[in-house]
Design a protein around this motif. Sequence first.
Motif, short mmCIF file in Angstrom:
data_model
loop_
_atom_site.label_atom_id
_atom_site.label_comp_id
_atom_site.label_asym_id
_atom_site.label_seq_id
_atom_site.Cartn_x
_atom_site.Cartn_y
_atom_site.Cartn_z
N HIS A 126 -15.51 0.24 45.22
CA HIS A 126 -15.44 1.64 45.61
C HIS A 126 -13.98 2.10 45.77
O HIS A 126 -13.60 3.16 45.29
N ILE A 127 -13.18 1.28 46.44
CA ILE A 127 -11.77 1.64 46.65
C ILE A 127 -11.04 1.74 45.30
O ILE A 127 -10.29 2.69 45.06
N ARG A 128 -11.27 0.77 44.40
CA ARG A 128 -10.64 0.81 43.07
C ARG A 128 -11.02 2.07 42.29
O ARG A 128 -10.24 2.56 41.48
N LEU A 129 -12.23 2.57 42.54
CA LEU A 129 -12.71 3.72 41.78
C LEU A 129 -12.41 5.05 42.47
O LEU A 129 -12.93 6.09 42.07
N GLY A 130 -11.58 5.01 43.51
CA GLY A 130 -11.10 6.25 44.11
C GLY A 130 -11.86 6.75 45.31
O GLY A 130 -11.55 7.82 45.83
N PHE A 131 -12.87 6.02 45.75
CA PHE A 131 -13.57 6.42 46.97
C PHE A 131 -12.67 6.15 48.17
O PHE A 131 -11.87 5.21 48.17
N ILE A 132 -12.82 6.96 49.20
CA ILE A 132 -12.08 6.79 50.45
C ILE A 132 -13.10 6.49 51.54
O ILE A 132 -14.10 7.20 51.68
N GLU A 133 -12.84 5.42 52.29
CA GLU A 133 -13.77 5.05 53.36
C GLU A 133 -13.83 6.17 54.40
O GLU A 133 -12.81 6.62 54.91
N ALA A 134 -15.05 6.62 54.71
CA ALA A 134 -15.24 7.73 55.65
C ALA A 134 -15.57 7.25 57.05
O ALA A 134 -15.19 7.87 58.03
N ASN A 135 -16.28 6.13 57.16
CA ASN A 135 -16.74 5.67 58.46
C ASN A 135 -17.41 4.31 58.30
O ASN A 135 -17.83 3.95 57.22
N ARG A 136 -17.53 3.60 59.40
CA ARG A 136 -18.32 2.37 59.44
C ARG A 136 -19.29 2.49 60.60
O ARG A 136 -18.91 2.93 61.67
N ILE A 137 -20.54 2.10 60.33
CA ILE A 137 -21.54 2.17 61.40
C ILE A 137 -22.38 0.90 61.40
O ILE A 137 -22.45 0.20 60.40
#
Length: 145
Positions: A126-137
């Motif tokens: 996900h990080i490599r493909l440009g997603f930005i972590e929004a939250n962890r639950i």
Amino acid sequence: MLKKATIEDITTVAQLAMALWPDNEVVTLADEMKNIIVQPDAVIFLAFSEHEEIGFAQCQIRHDYVEGTATSPVGYLEGVYVKDAYRQKGVARELIATCEQWAKTQGCKEFASDCELHNEESLAMHIRLGFIEANRIICFTKTLI
């Protein structure tokens, strides 16, 4: 090569989905995938190498709140899987880019996804493909007696 899955592809999609979600029954997944394919706000794309099915991506439009987003509706990657022998070759990137483009055609301004906390491989992808972590639950349940 990618193609949008149709009802004729249900068995193939269900078999690939079993590799991603192994705690299910293939018959159950086939029924779920059939329901997804016929929905106007959902799509499954299949990836091929020659004549072999090597992966899939399932995405849909979410109208409810999606963690970390500011608009609605939001395109959502529900699942992506690529066979081991074809990983690190851009197949997931192409599948997800196709899902993102589809979401744009559906009027979405944002695209989101998730992964389990322990799934480091998915997080890295996900990080490599440009997603930005929004939250962890961490989710909890409790049986009511």
